[in-house]
Structures are given as C-alpha cells and as structure tokens.
Design a protein around this motif. Structure first.
Motif, PDB file in Angstrom:
ATOM      1  N   ALA A 162      -5.870  -3.048  -2.198  1.00 21.26           N
ATOM      2  CA  ALA A 162      -5.698  -3.855  -1.706  1.00 21.26           C
ATOM      3  C   ALA A 162      -4.903  -5.075  -2.482  1.00 21.26           C
ATOM      4  O   ALA A 162      -3.909  -5.686  -1.322  1.00 21.26           O
ATOM      5  N   ALA A 163      -4.086  -4.474  -3.715  1.00 16.70           N
ATOM      6  CA  ALA A 163      -2.300  -4.903  -3.767  1.00 16.70           C
ATOM      7  C   ALA A 163      -1.859  -3.724  -2.513  1.00 16.70           C
ATOM      8  O   ALA A 163      -0.694  -4.482  -1.602  1.00 16.70           O
ATOM      9  N   PHE A 164      -2.282  -2.539  -2.016  1.00 15.06           N
ATOM     10  CA  PHE A 164      -1.527  -1.778  -1.302  1.00 15.06           C
ATOM     11  C   PHE A 164      -0.721  -2.930   0.214  1.00 15.06           C
ATOM     12  O   PHE A 164       0.093  -3.459   0.212  1.00 15.06           O
ATOM     13  N   LEU A 165      -2.212  -3.325   0.240  1.00 16.36           N
ATOM     14  CA  LEU A 165      -2.517  -4.721   1.751  1.00 16.36           C
ATOM     15  C   LEU A 165      -1.571  -5.952   1.334  1.00 16.36           C
ATOM     16  O   LEU A 165      -0.976  -6.158   2.366  1.00 16.36           O
ATOM     17  N   ASP A 166      -1.852  -6.431  -0.084  1.00 18.37           N
ATOM     18  CA  ASP A 166      -1.096  -7.126  -0.125  1.00 18.37           C
ATOM     19  C   ASP A 166       1.128  -7.213  -0.180  1.00 18.37           C
ATOM     20  O   ASP A 166       1.649  -8.363   0.590  1.00 18.37           O
ATOM     21  N   GLY A 167       1.247  -6.343  -0.859  1.00 22.51           N
ATOM     22  CA  GLY A 167       1.997  -5.563  -0.012  1.00 22.51           C
ATOM     23  C   GLY A 167       3.048  -5.623   1.324  1.00 22.51           C
ATOM     24  O   GLY A 167       3.485  -6.008   1.584  1.00 22.51           O
ATOM     25  N   LEU A 168       1.596  -5.093   2.635  1.00 20.78           N
ATOM     26  CA  LEU A 168       2.263  -5.632   4.054  1.00 20.78           C
ATOM     27  C   LEU A 168       2.252  -6.210   4.386  1.00 20.78           C
ATOM     28  O   LEU A 168       3.080  -6.832   4.943  1.00 20.78           O
ATOM     29  N   ILE A 169       1.710  -7.671   3.707  1.00 17.94           N
ATOM     30  CA  ILE A 169       1.680  -8.883   3.755  1.00 17.94           C
ATOM     31  C   ILE A 169       3.673  -9.558   4.036  1.00 17.94           C
ATOM     32  O   ILE A 169       3.103 -10.217   4.160  1.00 17.94           O
ATOM     33  N   SER A 170       3.148  -9.479   2.491  1.00 14.31           N
ATOM     34  CA  SER A 170       4.215  -9.813   1.387  1.00 14.31           C
ATOM     35  C   SER A 170       5.066 -10.032   1.930  1.00 14.31           C
ATOM     36  O   SER A 170       6.687 -10.362   2.917  1.00 14.31           O
ATOM     37  N   TYR A 171       5.909  -8.287   3.203  1.00 13.49           N
ATOM     38  CA  TYR A 171       7.104  -7.394   3.785  1.00 13.49           C
ATOM     39  C   TYR A 171       6.915  -8.906   4.941  1.00 13.49           C
ATOM     40  O   TYR A 171       8.123  -8.664   5.191  1.00 13.49           O
ATOM     41  N   MET A 172       5.849  -9.170   5.740  1.00 14.04           N
ATOM     42  CA  MET A 172       5.739  -9.705   7.097  1.00 14.04           C
ATOM     43  C   MET A 172       6.207 -11.004   6.751  1.00 14.04           C
ATOM     44  O   MET A 172       6.257 -11.636   8.186  1.00 14.04           O
TER      45      MET A 172
END
Length: 367
Positions: A162-172
């Motif tokens: 979940a944290a890994f994916l949240d980092g990708l969303i934040s980058y986007m």
C-alpha cells in the motif's frame, strides 16, 4: 526501426563514431522515446578493436530535454543490467569499451512487430515471459545494492504494498499533474478530471494486501521484448526498474500488453504459480488486488496521456484530423480510467476534440 532524424552532432552519434570508427557501419538512430540509440559493430573489422567481442552493440544516450512521467529508482540502467547478469537469463549482455557501457544488440524483431496489441502471443513466448517474472521474484531487496535516485529502500518497509503504491500516486500527482497544472490544468477540467480525482483514486486502491518485495522491471510491454531468430525472448530497457510489489509488475505488463481477455487470465494464473514457487507470499491476494493495481495503471494513463497530447500540440496548428485522432485516443483512455478516478461521466469524442482545439487556441494566444 528508424523513428527519429539522424543528428550527426549529438552526443550519441559522436560516441558511436568514436567507438566504431566506420561511419558507414553505424545503423540508426533506432526508434525509441527515452534514448537516441545507434547500433555499431565491434571487433577487428571496426576501428581496430581486436579485443572487443564480435557482434553488434547499442551505443545510446538520453534524449536532451525529455519530459519524464515515470519514477526512476536507480541512477544508472547500466548498473541494473550489470547486476542482473547470471540472475535473469533474458537480459542482453553488457560490456565496457573506453569507459562506455554497451548492450548487445539482439538481432530480431520486437514482440509488437510480430504480434501487435490486442493480438494473442504464442504460448512458447508467454512461457519465457513468465520465466522472467519468476527470476525477478527471486531477487530480494537487500541483494539489490545499487546507487539510487530517491529515498533508500528502507523508506518503504518490505512488503508494504500500500505504501509502495501510494508513493507512485504521489509521484504522479507531483511530477505529472501539479508540474503541468499551469499549462494543462484547464484541459484536465474540460475533460472532466477535477482536482479530487487522485483522492478518489486513493480510496479505490485502499486495502491493498502485503507481498514481499522483489526487483521489478516496471515497463514490460511489446516493444521492450525482442524475439530473436531462434524464438528466444529478450528483455530490454530496464530504466524504470525498481524494488517493489511483484504484483505491480504483472499489472503494468497486462495494462501495456493488451492481451485478449482469455490470454490475460492465463498469464495471470501462470504468473501466480511462478512467483509463489520462488517467493512464498509473493502472489498473496493477487486475485483481489490485481484489479486495484490495474485501476491505478488506467488512472495513471489518464494523467500522462493528457499531458503528452497537450505537449505534443504546443506550437503546432490545430489540424482537425490530428485533433480527432488524439480525441479518439484520449476518450478511450478516459473511459478505461473512469472507475478508479471516480469520474461522473466520460466526454464524447467530439467534446474531447473541441476541448483540445480550445486548448491549442488558448496556448497559441498566450505564447
């Protein structure tokens, strides 16, 4: 495979000439978005390099001024390829010549040339693709000791998908949406993508399960897969490799490959068996979480494709045929991303084309 004009003053061209010495033997530039690439022969017949391995090699350099939409974790793709030697079989060999890293040029065709998007992929190539996932899943995070661009891997605990994916969303959010908001923000709103879209996306993907991390390629699509004369599959372009959730790699692969529905299901089942066999828990909860990660990839495409189309239209005339073609493409992307982004409706192709036309006129007037 020529996709770009041959710039005889570029760093990539100069490097190719220095390494080879025979201008007539250089092929390229090859089609590619992130790099300018030339193919050069080495060995006794080229530049007197008798100690160089025979064959043809790729000399390339990053394209200057390139707008990037994906997070890069490692400083050097060459570091990644070098680290994968003997660990992932289907990665081209890399050598050092005069301090420059060269990857072997695989003589063959891309999978996309042989089997375009939406077409089924022959079973023997699918099996080889699944082998790549198996080998990547066996690479533990602590064994990937390469210089990184961003935070240390310990910033996200191993398995915290979940944290890994949240980092990708934040980058986007930061590098795609916010970075281009002044220029393209009005177009987003005209297409129905409001400022609350990423908050709704986070709610859509909430509850992602935990899986132990491994090395992932991050960009496994048909143009990054080469089939040689012996029907052997090779994986190129490791620039977006990262340590993360193995299911993210599968979701990215399925999103980009556009398999027929029946083959997508087959690939997912084969992936699950392969990853589970080498990494206990690596495929945990995949049936529930794969639709969430596919939703993220579809939502990500909405943001990146709107910006890509807008930037490509800058400074050019609003050609009606071109605008219609872009509108068809964006309408499909919006339709696929509507659910994860919580969009109330998806505009029709004429509405999208009209929005693009207004954006072009507004940009021209402001320039």
């Amino acid at each position: 495979m020529r996709g770009y004009s041959d710039d005889r003053t570029s760093a990539a061209w100069r490097s190719a000439v220095e390494l080879c010495g025979d201008v007539s033997a250089i092929e390229g530039p090859l089609a590619g978005h992130h790099h300018e690439t030339y193919v050069i022969p080495l060995g006794a017949g080229c530049g007197g390099r008798r100690g160089a391995p025979p064959g043809r090699w790729k000399s390339r350099a990053a394209r200057p001024g390139l707008v990037r939409f994906d997070r890069r974790s490692f400083v050097s793709e060459e570091d990644v390829v070098r680290a994968l030697h003997r660990r992932v079989r289907r990665v081209p060999e890399l050598i050092e010549v005069d301090g420059k890293g060269l990857q072997r040029f695989i003589e063959g065709a891309t999978l996309g040339q042989l089997h375009p998007a939406d077409a089924a992929v022959p079973g023997h190539l699918v099996v080889q693709m699944v082998d790549v996932f198996r080998e990547l899943a066996s690479i533990r995070p602590r064994s990937v000791r390469l210089p990184r661009r961003g935070p240390a891997p310990e910033a996200v605990a191993d398995g915290d998908s979940a944290a890994f994916l949240d980092g990708l969303i934040s980058y986007m959010e930061e590098h795609v949406h916010a970075a281009h908001a002044d220029e393209v923000g009005g177009l987003f709103r005209d297409l129905g993508v409001d400022d609350g879209a990423t908050a709704r996306l986070r709610r859509f993907v909430s509850g992602l399960g935990e899986r132990p991390f491994c090395l992932v390629h991050g960009d496994l699509h048909r143009e990054n897969l080469i089939v040689d004369a012996r029907q052997e599959l090779w994986v190129i372009d490791w620039e977006l490799a990262m340590v993360g959730d193995p299911l993210y790699d599968l979701a990215t692969h399925l999103h980009l490959m556009r398999y027929p529905a029946w083959q997508e299901r087959t690939v997912a089942r084969l992936w699950s068996a392969a990853v589970s066999g080498v990494r206990p828990g690596g495929a945990r909860g995949w049936g529930r979480d794969l639709p969430l990660l596919l939703g993220f990839k579809r939502a990500q495409s909405v943001f990146t494709d709107i910006v890509r189309v807008a930037l490509a239209l800058r400074g050019g005339a609003a050609d009606p045929v071109g605008l219609l073609r872009d509108a068809v493409r964006l309408r499909e992307v919006l339709d696929r991303g509507a659910v994860p982004l919580g969009l109330d409706s998806v505009p029709s192709v004429p509405v999208v084309a009209a929005a693009l036309g207004r954006w072009c006129r507004g940009y021209a007037a402001a320039s």
